[in-house]
Design a protein around this motif. Sequence first.
Motif, short mmCIF file in Angstrom:
data_model
loop_
_atom_site.label_atom_id
_atom_site.label_comp_id
_atom_site.label_asym_id
_atom_site.label_seq_id
_atom_site.Cartn_x
_atom_site.Cartn_y
_atom_site.Cartn_z
N ALA A 1 4.60 4.25 -4.79
CA ALA A 1 5.48 3.52 -3.88
C ALA A 1 6.14 2.42 -4.69
O ALA A 1 5.47 1.79 -5.51
N ASP A 2 7.44 2.23 -4.49
CA ASP A 2 8.17 1.24 -5.29
C ASP A 2 7.72 1.36 -6.76
O ASP A 2 7.40 0.38 -7.42
N THR A 3 7.69 2.60 -7.21
CA THR A 3 6.99 2.92 -8.46
C THR A 3 7.53 2.15 -9.67
O THR A 3 6.75 1.67 -10.50
N LEU A 4 8.83 2.04 -9.74
CA LEU A 4 9.42 1.39 -10.92
C LEU A 4 8.85 -0.01 -11.08
O LEU A 4 8.41 -0.41 -12.14
N GLN A 5 8.84 -0.74 -9.97
CA GLN A 5 8.38 -2.11 -10.04
C GLN A 5 6.86 -2.21 -10.11
O GLN A 5 6.31 -2.96 -10.91
N GLN A 6 6.16 -1.43 -9.29
CA GLN A 6 4.70 -1.56 -9.25
C GLN A 6 4.07 -1.11 -10.57
O GLN A 6 3.17 -1.76 -11.09
N LEU A 7 4.58 0.00 -11.11
CA LEU A 7 4.06 0.46 -12.39
C LEU A 7 4.48 -0.51 -13.50
O LEU A 7 3.69 -0.89 -14.35
N GLY A 8 5.74 -0.93 -13.43
CA GLY A 8 6.27 -1.81 -14.47
C GLY A 8 5.67 -3.20 -14.46
O GLY A 8 5.70 -3.91 -15.47
N ALA B 1 10.60 -9.67 -17.08
CA ALA B 1 12.01 -9.82 -16.75
C ALA B 1 12.33 -9.05 -15.49
O ALA B 1 11.75 -7.99 -15.22
N GLY B 2 13.25 -9.59 -14.68
CA GLY B 2 13.67 -8.91 -13.46
C GLY B 2 14.60 -7.74 -13.78
O GLY B 2 14.59 -7.22 -14.90
N GLY B 3 15.40 -7.39 -12.81
CA GLY B 3 16.40 -6.35 -13.04
C GLY B 3 15.85 -4.95 -13.03
O GLY B 3 16.42 -4.05 -13.64
N PHE B 4 14.73 -4.73 -12.33
CA PHE B 4 14.23 -3.36 -12.19
C PHE B 4 15.29 -2.52 -11.46
O PHE B 4 15.86 -2.97 -10.49
N GLY B 5 15.51 -1.32 -11.93
CA GLY B 5 16.42 -0.42 -11.23
C GLY B 5 17.88 -0.66 -11.56
O GLY B 5 18.77 -0.14 -10.90
N ASN B 6 18.13 -1.43 -12.60
CA ASN B 6 19.47 -1.66 -13.11
C ASN B 6 20.19 -0.31 -13.26
O ASN B 6 19.69 0.60 -13.91
N HIS B 7 21.36 -0.23 -12.65
CA HIS B 7 22.05 1.05 -12.52
C HIS B 7 22.40 1.66 -13.88
O HIS B 7 22.29 2.87 -14.09
#
Length: 478
Positions: free
Chosen positions: A137-144, A181-187
């Motif tokens: 769930a919200d994998t990019l951020q939770q894993l990252g 750093a923020g910006g998870f999911g940057n297009h």
Amino acid sequence: MRVSRRALMLGAGAAVVVGATIPPRRSFANSIIKEYRLTTNSATVNLTGDGYPATVVWAYDGTVPGPELRVRQGEPVRITVRNKLDEDTTVHWHGIRLPNAMDGVPGLTQKPIRPGESFVYEFTPPDAGTFWYHPHADTLQQLGRGLVGALIVEELEPVAVDRDLLWFIEDWRLDGEGRIAGGFGNHMEAGMSGRIGNTVTINGRVANSVPVKAGERVRLRLVNAALARIIGLRFEGHKPVVVAHDGQPCDPHSPEGGRVVLGPAMRTDIIIDMIGKPGQSYRVIDDFYQDLAYKLINVDYDGNPAREPRSDAPPKLSANPLPEPDLDAAERHEIALQGGMMGGMGMMRGGGMMRRGGMMGGMIGGGATWAMNGMSMTGDGQPNMAPLFTIKRGKSCVLELRNETAWWHPMHLHGHSFRVISRNGKPNAGREWRDTVLIPPRERAELAFVADHPGDWMFHCHVTDHQEAGMMALIRIA
Ligand code: C2O
Ligand code: CU
């Protein structure tokens, strides 16, 4: 995007020792269910070494990686996951062949675990080997942000090595103050290599050295838990022998080109005989991205005289009970991997690609960047989406994957392991079992497996940006 050398070197001065010795455990009560509890929460950890700033992460039980779960092959385990994050989560037991309801995909195999709630996972791992767990769930951020951990399934008979070592490798993008750093999911990134960081840790620390003794034989379990970074390890002065991919034993062999390559989510077990000289130090180099090679860690020999060197070949691990696909009777399905930015191979350089690029074709809509056969499942997935195709339970199946993009994709099938039977139309001699196959740009691979677990199973790229931006689909086994 460049990997900052300085960031990679942050911990270079700190003498961080990684890799604890794990003695093989014997369990006497077969009928007893092994129990674990995991709690997700934010935590503060030191990734870069003493004297460097701490990092706020999201973690299982306050550590990154999370607790190393150890179970025995064929013995049941129960893991209660309590969610103290401010958002929904789930846990996926990557590579374990288990019932669909335990697979951890929110909205598809279970309801998400809401903040403050718990979920009980229970399964019996049929295969011994090196596996791992992470949210779906919200994998990019939770894993990252750090929600990852190793799941080791021990063989019934211990393997004849002197030490069993785990290198759980993570890749972080930290700012100058040690913050994620923020910006998870940057297009832009999502359409290219994905979020590659600037700090690589082994077992949660930027590593300096691993102590060894001349003459010992080590089983080293490598896990690439990065969001997007592919690693290619060279062991100076040593001859690693690959004995398993993604938890599944293979015929012992030297890695291709002398380099152990792992895409995100992939694992490789190697056996290394410590043939170096007492008192000497040897480097382990990651040079997957040519111009960005760096030293991952030193292998430091203590000064004691070498023990009697091993003369026997490294042990072959006993095979797991995987059903053998029947290639003559198999259903065949083609899957085209599509989308992303066009242009050169590998990582972006300069920015030249952007001028030439833009998205490929117009066929991918709805904010998706990637697709499989023209279909894009994004985010955590859309459970009402039609499967790519349906296979009858018990059928053998061959998937022909065609990477039509300019980027690498580690493609992962849930709930099953498959043989890689060919690459670019040529038979693959080793026909190794895997659960994640890394496909270079414009290349092809054929996978074969028996569809023996009913349910809706995810099939997706494990570069997490790609997964969330559309390179994800369902395969239904009915
Ligand atoms: Cu390792 Cu769908 O995940
Ligand atoms: Cu991908």
